[in-house]
Design an enzyme around this catalytic site. Structure first.
Site, mmCIF file in Angstrom:
data_model
loop_
_atom_site.group_PDB
_atom_site.id
_atom_site.type_symbol
_atom_site.label_atom_id
_atom_site.label_comp_id
_atom_site.label_asym_id
_atom_site.label_seq_id
_atom_site.Cartn_x
_atom_site.Cartn_y
_atom_site.Cartn_z
ATOM 1 N N SER A 1 0.796 -1.229 0.000
ATOM 2 C CA SER A 1 0.000 0.000 0.000
ATOM 3 C C SER A 1 0.823 1.270 0.000
ATOM 4 C CB SER A 1 -0.918 0.025 1.206
ATOM 5 O OG SER A 1 -1.905 -0.919 1.028
ATOM 6 N N THR A 2 1.782 1.333 0.914
ATOM 7 C CA THR A 2 2.490 2.600 1.047
ATOM 8 C C THR A 2 3.966 2.388 0.779
ATOM 9 O OG1 THR A 2 2.938 2.238 3.360
ATOM 10 C CG2 THR A 2 0.895 3.369 2.841
#
Ligand SMILES: [Zn+2]
Length: 683
Positions: A23-24
Site C-alpha cells: 500500500s504505502t
C-alpha cells in the site's frame, strides 16, 4: 492434490499473472520480506506447471493504496488482461490484497468466472465456477474490509482519546517546541520568539495581513521544516502573506490545544476520479479544544478579535475594509431609496461620488437611487465626527504614539538578537578551527573558510544594526500631544492617511444613509453611531455642472413675457437693467438672449413692415434664385433695408414687382435659374 486438479491445460496455455502490491512506500521499504514472498509466487506458478515465459509479474502498484482502483494502473492492467481471456490464473499472496474495496474485488471475481480464470493465493486454488470457492473468496474479501475498518477505528479511537487529554503530539507551529517532558513551551530561541511576537504586534498595528508583510520587509521570519532533509531544523526566510494568515488563524498561538481543526474527505470529481480534499471546520465543530494548554503569544480573546478582523478584510466575502481613496464614507454608505450599499466611483475628471449602481445592476432602482458627490456628504460626516469625539479620546491618540515608539524598539531588538546569534556562530566556528588538527590541512582549510564566512555575516548584521540605531526623524511626544489637543488639525493633517481617517470614522459611526428627494435638490444624510444613537441632517444636493449653468428662471420669465414684442438687443438691455445675469454669471447680450429664445421656443417680434418681403419670398415670387435678388440689391436695382438681426427687408409694392418682372423677361446677361425646391425641376 484435489486443488491441483482444478488446473487444466486450458489454464496452462494462458498466462499466469503475479500481482504484487504494497500500500504505502513505507510498507515497500519495510516489508521487504512480504514483497519477496509476493515475487516468489512466480516460482510457485512454475511449480504448478506454467512455462516460465508465460508467467507475468504486474508490480506497477507498489506503494499505491488499494482503497480505490482509480490510481492503480497495475490493477487496471490486470482487469484488462482478464477481460481479454489472456489470463489462466491470478497469483496473489492474499485474495484481499488484489483489491481493498470489495466492489472492485467482486467485479474482478465476476470477470474471472466469465473467462474461466483461476485465483491462486497462499491458501489454495480457487475456481470461480465452484460455488464453495466463490463463497470462500467473497467471505475473505468482506473479512479484509472489516479488518481494515476495525484497525482504522481502533487507531482513531486511541488517537482521539490521547487528543482529548491534550497528549496527542503533532508538529508544533514555529515559535513552540516540546521540552524534555513532552510539554509545549515557547521556543527558547529569543530571535524566533521575538519574530512571532512581532508578527502579532504588527497585525495589531496595521490591521491587515498585507500590512504585516510590509512591516517585515527586509526582516527574516523563521520556519520549521517537517520531513525531508531539513526535518526539524529552523529555516529563515521571507514572511509571505499566506504564512501571516496561517499564523494569525492558528489557535495554538493563543495557548489552545486543538484537534480536528481540519477534515479531509474523499470526493468524486466529474470525470470519475477520486481525490482527497482538506477543509477547515468552523470553530464550533472542532472536536477537541483545550484552552490554556500551553503559554500563548496572545490571549484567546485577541485570537477571536484577529479572526474577526481578518474576516472584515476579506472583500471576496462581501466585506468592505477601509481603502486608500478620498471618499470618507466608502464601504459604510447606504442608499435610502433601495437600502443597498452604495459604491464609490472615482473618475479622473470629476470629484468622486457615491453611486447606487447595485440597484441599477439588479434592475430594482427607485427614483431616489441617485449618485451623490462625496464632498458634501463627507464634510458633514467629518464635522459630526469631530464634534462627537470627546476630549478623553485624545488619550487614545497618545497611546497610538507610544505604540509607534514601541514598534521601533521591537524591530531594533530583533536585529540585536540577530547580531548576538551571528557573534555566537562566529565564535563557534573559531573554536572549531582552533580545535582542529593543523596537520589535517583539508579540514583546517574548510573550517577557516567557514569561520571567515561567519565573521563576514557578523559584520553585515552589525552594520545593519548601526544603521537602524541611527536617530530617525520621529515626531516628538510634545508635538503629538499638541496635535492631539487639536483634533481637527490632526484630522486634516497631511500625515493622517485616508485609511486612518476611515478607521477612526468606522470606530464611531456604524453607517451613513443617503436619501435623495427624487424631484428636488434635497438630500437627507442619516448617521447611525455605534453607540446606537442616530441623527439626520438635510442638505442641498450640489448642482450638476449642466444644472449649475442653467439660465436663472427670472431671466427666462422676462424673456418669455417681453420676447414677442422686443428685439434681442432691447431684451438684453432690459435684462441688464434688471440686474439679471446668464447661468455662467455674465451680463446678457443679444446672442445670449437669442440662445434663450431658441431653447425655450420664444418667438421673435415680426420684423417686416407692411408690404415688405424677405429675399427668399421675392425670389420665389419672381421664379429666380436668391442670388439674383442679392445681385439686384447689391447693384442698386432693388431697395432694401436692414431689419432686426441684420435681416434684409424689401419693400415690394406692385410697381416694383412689375419692374422686376420686366427685368427678368429682358434679361440676357443675368443667369436665371428656377429655384429647384419651388419649381420642382432644374434648368
Ligand atoms: Zn438605491
Amino acid at each position: 492434490m484435489s486443488a491441483q486438479r482444478k488446473i487444466t491445460s486450458s489454464h496452462l496455455e494462458r498466462l499466469a499473472v503475479v500481482y504484487v502490491r504494497q500500500s504505502t512506500l513505507a510498507q515497500v521499504r519495510e516489508n521487504i520480506r512480504s514483497t519477496e514472498r509476493q515475487y516468489a509466487l512466480a516460482d510457485e506458478a512454475a511449480r504448478l506447471g506454467w512455462a516460465r515465459e508465460r508467467v507475468v509479474i504486474v508490480d506497477s502498484d507498489l506503494g499505491v493504496s488499494g482503497r480505490d482502483a482509480q490510481a492503480r494502473s497495475g490493477f487496471k492492467e490486470l482487469v484488462g488482461r482478464v477481460c481479454c481471456g489472456e489470463v489462466g490464473a491470478i497469483f496473489g499472496l492474499e485474495v484481499s490484497r488484489l483489491a481493498r474495496s470489495s466492489a472492485d474485488l467482486q467485479r474482478l471475481l465476476e470477470l474471472c468466472a466469465l473467462t474461466d480464470t483461476l485465483i491462486v493465493d497462499a491458501d489454495g486454488i480457487y475456481d470461480l465456477h465452484s460455488f464453495n470457492d466463490r463463497l470462500l473468496l467473497g467471505l475473505k474479501g468482506t473479512m479484509s474490509e472489516a479488518e481494515l475498518h476495525i484497525l482504522a477505528s481502533r487507531l482513531q479511537g486511541a488517537k482521539r482519546a490521547a487528543a482529548e487529554r491534550g497528549a496527542l503530539r503533532f508538529p508544533l507551529p514555529v515559535g513552540y517546541v516540546f521540552d524534555e517532558d513532552g510539554a509545549t513551551i515557547v521556543d527558547p530561541d529569543e530571535e524566533v520568539e521575538a519574530a512571532v511576537a512581532d508578527l502579532f504586534g504588527a497585525f495589531a498595528q496595521t490591521g491587515s495581513a498585507y500590512g504585516v508583510v510590509g512591516a517585515f520587509e527586509g526582516r527574516r521570519f523563521p520556519k520549521r521544516a517537517y520531513g525531508g532533509a531539513w526535518a526539524g531544523e529552523l529555516r529563515w526566510g521571507r514572511l509571505t502573506h499566506s504564512r501571516v494568515i496561517g499564523v494569525l488563524s492558528n489557535p495554538a498561538y493563543a495557548g489552545a490545544y486543538v484537534f480536528g481543526r481540519f477534515r479531509s474527505r474523499r470526493v468524486v470529481q466529474p470525470d470519475g476520479t477520486i481525490t482527497t480534499k482538506t477543509s477547515e471546520l468552523p470553530r464550533a465543530e472542532w472536536p477537541v479544544v483545550i484552552r490554556d494548554h500551553h503559554p500563548g503569544y496572545i490571549t484567546w480573546e485577541a485570537y477571536l478579535a484577529n479572526e474577526q478582523r481578518l474576516a472584515a478584510n476579506n472583500t471576496q466575502h462581501g466585506a468592505r475594509p477601509p481603502r486608500e481613496g478620498r471618499a470618507l464614507c466608502q464601504g459604510i454608505v447606504r442608499c435610502g431609496g433601495c437600502g443597498r450599499s452604495m459604491s464609490t466611483i472615482h473618475r479622473a475628471d470629476q470629484n468622486p461620488s457615491y453611486d447606487c449602481s447595485r440597484s441599477r445592476a439588479d434592475h430594482v432602482q427607485t427614483a431616489g437611487c441617485r449618485s451623490v458627490s462625496t464632498s458634501v456628504v463627507d464634510e458633514l460626516v467629518a464635522r459630526g465626527l469631530l464634534q462627537a469625539i470627546a476630549p478623553e479620546e485624545v488619550a487614545l491618540a497618545l497611546a497610538a504614539a507610544d505604540e509607534v515608539a514601541e514598534r521601533r524598539t521591537r524591530s531594533s531588538r530583533a536585529l540585536e538578537l540577530r547580531v548576538e546569534r551571528a557573534r555566537y556562530e562566529a565564535a563557534r566556528a573559531e573554536r572549531a578551527f582552533h580545535q582542529c588538527d593543523p596537520d589535517n590541512r583539508l579540514v583546517a582549510r574548510s573550517l577557516e573558510t567557514r569561520w571567515e564566512g561567519k565573521l563576514r555575516e557578523l559584520q553585515e548584521t552589525e552594520a545593519e544594526l548601526a544603521e537602524q540605531s541611527a536617530p530617525a526623524p520621529e515626531p516628538a511626544r510634545e508635538q503629538i500631544e499638541a496635535l492631539a489637543r487639536d483634533l481637527p488639525a490632526l484630522w486634516a493633517a497631511d500625515s493622517t492617511s485616508e485609511k486612518d481617517r476611515k478607521r477612526l470614522l468606522r470606530a464611531l459611526v456604524s453607517d451613513v444613509t443617503l436619501t435623495s428627494d427624487p424631484h428636488g435638490p434635497e438630500l437627507r444624510v442619516g448617521i447611525r453611531w455605534r453607540s446606537g444613537a442616530a441623527e439626520e441632517h438635510t442638505i442641498g444636493r450640489p448642482k450638476r455642472p449642466a444644472e449649475a449653468r442653467r439660465t436663472p428662471t427670472a431671466a427666462v420669465e422676462l424673456i418669455a413675457r417681453l420676447g414677442p414684442e422686443r428685439t434681442d438687443e432691447q431684451l438684453a438691455a432690459e435684462l441688464q437693467a434688471a440686474g439679471l445675469r446668464t447661468g455662467s454669471g455674465l451680463p446678457f447680450d443679444a446672442r445670449a438672449v437669442r440662445w434663450v429664445r431658441h431653447v425655450h421656443r420664444i418667438p421673435s417680434p415680426p420684423f417686416l413692415h407692411d408690404g415688405e418681403l424677405t429675399v427668399v419670398e421675392v425670389a420665389e415670387r419672381l421664379g429666380v434664385s436668391v442670388g439674383v435678388v442679392y445681385y439686384w440689391i447689391g447693384h442698386g436695382q432693388l431697395d432694401a433695408r436692414r431689419g432686426p438681426a441684420n435681416r434684409l427687408c424689401i419693400p415690394f409694392p406692385p410697381e416694383v414687382e412689375k419692374a422686376c418682372r420686366e427685368r427678368v423677361a429682358n434679361s440676357v446677361h443675368i443667369p436665371i435659374r428656377v429655384k429647384i425646391a419651388t419649381a420642382g425641376g432644374a434648368v
